[in-house]
Design a protein around this motif. Structure first.
Motif, PDB file in Angstrom:
ATOM      1  N   SER A 152       0.822  -1.091  -0.056  1.00  9.39           N
ATOM      2  CA  SER A 152      -0.123  -0.199  -0.187  1.00  9.39           C
ATOM      3  C   SER A 152       0.870   1.036   0.133  1.00  9.39           C
ATOM      4  O   SER A 152       0.144   2.468  -0.096  1.00  9.39           O
ATOM      5  N   THR A 153       2.159   1.320   0.101  1.00 12.73           N
ATOM      6  CA  THR A 153       2.884   2.435  -0.301  1.00 12.73           C
ATOM      7  C   THR A 153       2.888   3.073  -1.587  1.00 12.73           C
ATOM      8  O   THR A 153       2.599   2.023  -2.534  1.00 12.73           O
ATOM      9  N   GLU A 154       3.313   4.222  -1.731  1.00 15.21           N
ATOM     10  CA  GLU A 154       3.028   4.610  -3.120  1.00 15.21           C
ATOM     11  C   GLU A 154       4.038   5.525  -3.370  1.00 15.21           C
ATOM     12  O   GLU A 154       4.654   6.276  -2.398  1.00 15.21           O
ATOM     13  N   GLU A 155       4.824   5.415  -4.395  1.00 18.82           N
ATOM     14  CA  GLU A 155       5.860   6.196  -5.024  1.00 18.82           C
ATOM     15  C   GLU A 155       5.651   7.119  -6.015  1.00 18.82           C
ATOM     16  O   GLU A 155       5.301   6.670  -7.197  1.00 18.82           O
ATOM     17  N   THR A 156       5.562   8.440  -6.060  1.00 18.03           N
ATOM     18  CA  THR A 156       5.509   9.350  -7.033  1.00 18.03           C
ATOM     19  C   THR A 156       6.813   9.510  -7.777  1.00 18.03           C
ATOM     20  O   THR A 156       7.900   9.941  -7.192  1.00 18.03           O
ATOM     21  N   ILE A 157       6.711   9.107  -9.219  1.00 19.93           N
ATOM     22  CA  ILE A 157       7.845   9.253  -9.995  1.00 19.93           C
ATOM     23  C   ILE A 157       7.780  10.225 -10.913  1.00 19.93           C
ATOM     24  O   ILE A 157       8.718  10.678 -11.649  1.00 19.93           O
ATOM     25  N   SER A 158       6.639  10.641 -11.324  1.00 14.58           N
ATOM     26  CA  SER A 158       6.530  11.745 -12.193  1.00 14.58           C
ATOM     27  C   SER A 158       7.455  13.081 -11.819  1.00 14.58           C
ATOM     28  O   SER A 158       7.343  13.451 -10.489  1.00 14.58           O
TER      29      SER A 158
END
Length: 330
Positions: free
Chosen positions: A265-271
């Protein structure tokens, strides 16, 4: 400086020129329109010196090094050939042509006359597309690609009232697949290559174009589903699903917000930062750079990529019965 001419005096040409002014080496010199008054008004507004109402005359004038073509889809192939036959480089709006046979002919013409030909599909030049490529291995083996672009056309209200505007006119090689489905297909083929199999279904409107369609593409160990519409809207993101995580894309054509969602459920913003007001700037930079360096094909929007996408759209259209007048000429 690369001296540009433009074919088309519409909103997309205006957007192109706004982006072009941000690119070093870009210079607008020439405007074409069938109507002299419209050409003159557009040239004055955009700062162009020359106007033409005869395309052959413009191509032979020596006043342009390159041309940007933003006319109706059905005219792309014939107009691009005129300019390439006169040694003018061509940046042509997507779709490059009405069908794969026309794309093949354009590629051969470009090679024969030693000019640059590139399809103006901006997505694959966006910084966030390149970032997505660099992070693709984080999600493990890719099992599914799901891309959607369902946006209710601003011209569909008129269609529902009985007025058929260009967007829904098969004579111009228009419709959902050609106009917006291509946005779903281009990143897919650029990232994963040609599929093993293509199956498609679509909704044909009374005018003879598709209002919406769904294409399923089969790969070794992976499948892709793309769906798109000009007669409905959707708020759903697009996704690339891997065994370890999923890349979520806010808009398959814009890539403003791209994240990786992991199983915990972790999220990584790559934009990252990109010019979302002038997205065309990156394709124009590529095109100008290629001309200045003497190259005749983009390594990103390659001829093979343009042809592969055209072949898939041909196959999809044939399966739900969408035939353009341009198809019957072949």
């Amino acid at each position: 400086m690369v001296r540009f001419g433009v074919i088309g005096t519409n909103w997309i040409t205006e957007s192109f020129l706004e982006a072009g002014r941000k690119v070093k080496g870009f210079e607008l010199t020439t405007v074409y329109s069938r109507h002299a008054e419209r050409a003159a008004a557009f040239a004055e507004k955009q700062g162009a010196v020359h106007t033409f109402t005869d395309m052959e005359e413009m191509a032979a004038s020596g006043k342009v090094d390159a041309v940007y073509i933003a006319s109706p889809n059905a005219l792309h192939a014939s107009q691009a050939k005129i300019f390439m036959q006169h040694g003018v480089h061509v940046l042509c709006e997507k779709p490059l042509a009405s069908n794969a046979a026309e794309v093949k002919d354009l590629i051969e013409t470009a090679k024969q006359h030693d000019v640059l030909l590139m399809e103006a599909m901006k997505t694959t030049f966006l910084p966030n597309y390149r970032i997505l490529q660099q992070h693709l291995d984080k999600i493990g083996p890719v099992r599914r690609y799901v891309a959607q672009l369902c946006q209710y056309s601003s011209r569909y209200d008129a269609y529902r009232q009985g007025e058929i505007l260009n967007a829904f006119n098969p004579e111009l090689s228009n419709g959902a697949t050609m106009d917006i489905g291509i946005y779903c297909l281009y990143p897919l083929i650029a990232l994963f290559g040609k599929p093993q199999d293509v199956k498609a279904s679509g909704t044909l409107l009374e005018s003879g174009v598709d209002g919406q369609a769904t294409i399923t593409l089969t790969y070794e160990g992976m499948e892709a589903v793309v769906y798109y519409s000009k007669i409905t809207s959707s708020t759903q993101p697009s996704e690339i699903q891997g065994e370890d995580a999923t890349i979520k894309i806010d808009h398959i054509g814009h890539l403003e917000d791209v994240t990786i969602q992991y199983h915990d459920s972790t999220e990584e913003t790559i934009s990252g930062p990109q010019d979302n007001e002038h997205r065309m700037v990156y394709e124009i930079e590529e095109f100008v750079s290629l001309i200045q360096s003497g190259k005749r094909e983009s390594s990103i929007n390659t001829h093979d990529l343009a042809l592969s996408v055209a072949e898939i759209m041909d196959k999809a259209r044939s399966q739900f019965g969408l035939i353009f007048p341009a198809d019957r000429i072949q």
